[in-house]
Design an enzyme around this catalytic site. Structure first.
Site, PDB file in Angstrom:
ATOM      1  CE1 TYR A  97      -3.621   2.527   0.856  1.00 47.29           C
ATOM      2  CE2 TYR A  97      -2.471   2.941   2.920  1.00 47.29           C
ATOM      3  CZ  TYR A  97      -3.463   3.266   2.015  1.00 47.29           C
ATOM      4  OH  TYR A  97      -4.291   4.328   2.266  1.00 47.29           O
ATOM      5  CG  ASP A 103      -2.275  -3.981   4.748  1.00 45.08           C
ATOM      6  OD1 ASP A 103      -3.445  -4.385   4.855  1.00 45.08           O
ATOM      7  OD2 ASP A 103      -1.982  -2.810   4.458  1.00 45.08           O
ATOM      8  CE  LYS A 112      -9.333   1.353   2.454  1.00 39.77           C
ATOM      9  NZ  LYS A 112      -7.972   0.876   2.364  1.00 39.77           N
TER      10      LYS A 112
HETATM   11  C1  LIG Z   1      -6.763   1.705   2.679  1.00 37.89           C
HETATM   12  C2  LIG Z   1      -5.655   0.817   3.048  1.00 37.89           C
HETATM   13  C3  LIG Z   1      -4.899   1.047   4.194  1.00 37.89           C
HETATM   14  C4  LIG Z   1      -5.052   2.291   5.038  1.00 37.89           C
HETATM   15  O1  LIG Z   1      -6.268   2.396   5.637  1.00 37.89           O
HETATM   16  P1  LIG Z   1      -6.914   3.806   6.070  1.00 37.89           P
HETATM   17  O2  LIG Z   1      -7.975   3.397   6.999  1.00 37.89           O
HETATM   18  O3  LIG Z   1      -7.368   4.457   4.809  1.00 37.89           O
HETATM   19  O4  LIG Z   1      -5.816   4.591   6.733  1.00 37.89           O
HETATM   20  C5  LIG Z   1      -3.928   0.134   4.530  1.00 37.89           C
HETATM   21  N1  LIG Z   1      -3.688  -0.937   3.771  1.00 37.89           N
HETATM   22  C6  LIG Z   1      -4.383  -1.185   2.649  1.00 37.89           C
HETATM   23  C7  LIG Z   1      -4.066  -2.409   1.866  1.00 37.89           C
HETATM   24  C8  LIG Z   1      -5.372  -0.323   2.247  1.00 37.89           C
HETATM   25  O5  LIG Z   1      -6.023  -0.533   1.104  1.00 37.89           O
END
Ligand SMILES: *Cc1c(COP(=O)(O)O)cnc(C)c1O
Length: 404
Positions: free
Chosen positions: A115, A187, A212
């Site tokens: 990311y 992640d 998300k």
């Molecule tokens: C969106 C995202 C993040 C960060 O999340 P936020 O809540 O927007 O700070 C981290 N890792 C991945 C893979 C993402 O798509």
């Protein structure tokens, strides 16, 4: 709150029952949002001993019954987790986890498909504190061992990769790391703990953006770290020292989203797969980057390790149509253009790998479009795409005629 005498429940049941205790809240089903800073101690003796109500609550920044409800639910869902903490964004879950375990002089290995803001944090912040980063091809496999130096302290994984959807062999990479006493951080935002549990595949610390799918309604920013017991002290210390705290209302909304995660993800998965197949049959598309699609890159590893796929994937557009991309995006009614994903609504954005890849090629054979399959009716989504592709073809042909 959870009843330890019963056998472990299946995910859908945990989603609806974890982190709730109606009897404690006058019979109301949901844990209320506790807004609060000051917590009153019951006696001078308790105050001096730091013993707050229920032996737990001392100050709003640390824990509240609302944050406890969500962290308890996340621990139940993410198998192998002994610790969970909430952060005000997914990105802060990443920065907090890295700061908690790294020290000046350390070297870290980060997947090239990470990311992008994670990369920016390593380059702009960790570098300032004397921590160096090497980016590696996410599909490097056992050759990762060749990148390990005596200073290497952490291996960072993200699967599938952002924008390009490479599936990493996480159990193998984690095993190599463990052999060298290297901490692994993964992640897990794409799969959520419902479809993949990093900690039972050898990973030490899992992070996710709750923004998300967990919150799921495009109305909250939040993140979470879940980890093996051996990292809980370091993570909790850094959380307290940085003063990380999440608003009661955001936690409440995230918990509300969590309750319906399973049914939403099922629909996101089904719609994304149908859209991926539709794209695969279009002459303008050279490849579909969706690990759950049979025959797609990473499919075998995905099938081995994951129990489902969410709604985010990408397609690579044949170069001959590139001049029509803006027309495509501008002519879609149902696919919005914007950051983030995991909400109820469909999205499509162009992805540029320029300046965000250093260990793998920037050129993937054409322009990349990232699609989030929302909860709309699939027939309407396809009709919208058909209209968009007509606009794409018209604009690209006009551009070609002008160039003749
Ligand atoms: C969106 C995202 C993040 C960060 O999340 P936020 O809540 O927007 O700070 C981290 N890792 C991945 C893979 C993402 O798509």
């Amino acid at each position: 709150m959870s009843d330890n005498r019963r056998p472990p429940r299946r995910p859908a049941t945990q989603l609806t029952h974890s982190g709730r205790d109606a009897a404690r809240y006058c019979g109301f089903v949901n844990t209320p949002p506790y807004r609060g800073s000051t917590v009153l101690f019951e006696s001078a003796e308790d105050f001096r001993a730091g013993r707050g109500p229920r032996g737990r609550y001392r100050y709003g920044r640390h824990h509240t019954p609302t944050t406890d409800a969500l962290t308890e639910a996340l621990i139940n869902l993410d198998h192998g987790a002994a610790y969970a903490t909430l952060t005000p964004s997914g990105l802060m879950a990443i920065s907090l986890a890295l700061l908690a375990v790294l020290r000046h002089g350390d070297h870290i290995l980060v997947a090239d498909s990470v990311y992008h803001p994670t990369r920016a944090f390593c380059n702009d912040m960790l570098a300032r504190y004397g921590i160096t980063t090497t980016y590696y091809d996410p599909l490097i496999g056992a050759a990762i061992e060749g990148l390990i130096t005596p200073q290497t302290r952490l291996l960072y994984l993200e699967s599938p990769g952002s924008g390009t959807f490479e599936i990493q062999d996480i159990p193998m990479l984690a095993a190599v790391a463990r052999k060298h006493d290297i901490i692994t951080v993964c992640d897990n935002t794409w799969a959520t703990p419902l479809y993949f549990n990093p900690l039972t595949h050898g990973v030490d610390i899992s992070i996710q953006s709750l923004t998300k799918y967990i919150a799921g309604h495009s109305d909250v920013m939040a993140g979470a770290i879940t980890a093996l017991a051996e990292h809980s002290e370091a993570l909790e210390l850094m959380r307290q020292r940085l003063g990380v705290s999440v608003s009661a209302d955001d936690v409440f909304l995230t918990l509300r989203g969590l309750r319906t995660l399973e049914v939403r993800l099922e629909r996101h998965e089904r719609t994304a797969l149908e859209l991926a197949q539709w794209f695969g049959n279009r002459p303008e598309i050279v490849s579909v980057l969706h690990p759950a699609l049979a025959g797609a890159s990473g499919h075998d590893l995905w099938k081995r390790d994951f129990s489902g796929a969410s709604g985010l994937f990408a397609v690579v557009l044949d170069r001959q149509w590139e001049a029509g991309i803006n027309a495509l995006l501008n002519n879609l009614d149902l696919f919005g253009m914007g950051y983030s994903w995991g909400g109820f609504e469909s999205l499509m954005i162009p992805v540029s790998l320029q300046s965000v890849r250093t260990a793998t090629p920037v050129d993937r054979g054409g322009a990349i479009l990232r699609i989030h399959a929302g909860l709309e009716d699939i027939a309407d989504l396809i009709a919208d795409l058909e209209q968009g592709f007509q606009a794409l073809r018209a604009a690209a042909s006009t551009a070609a005629t002008l160039n003749e």
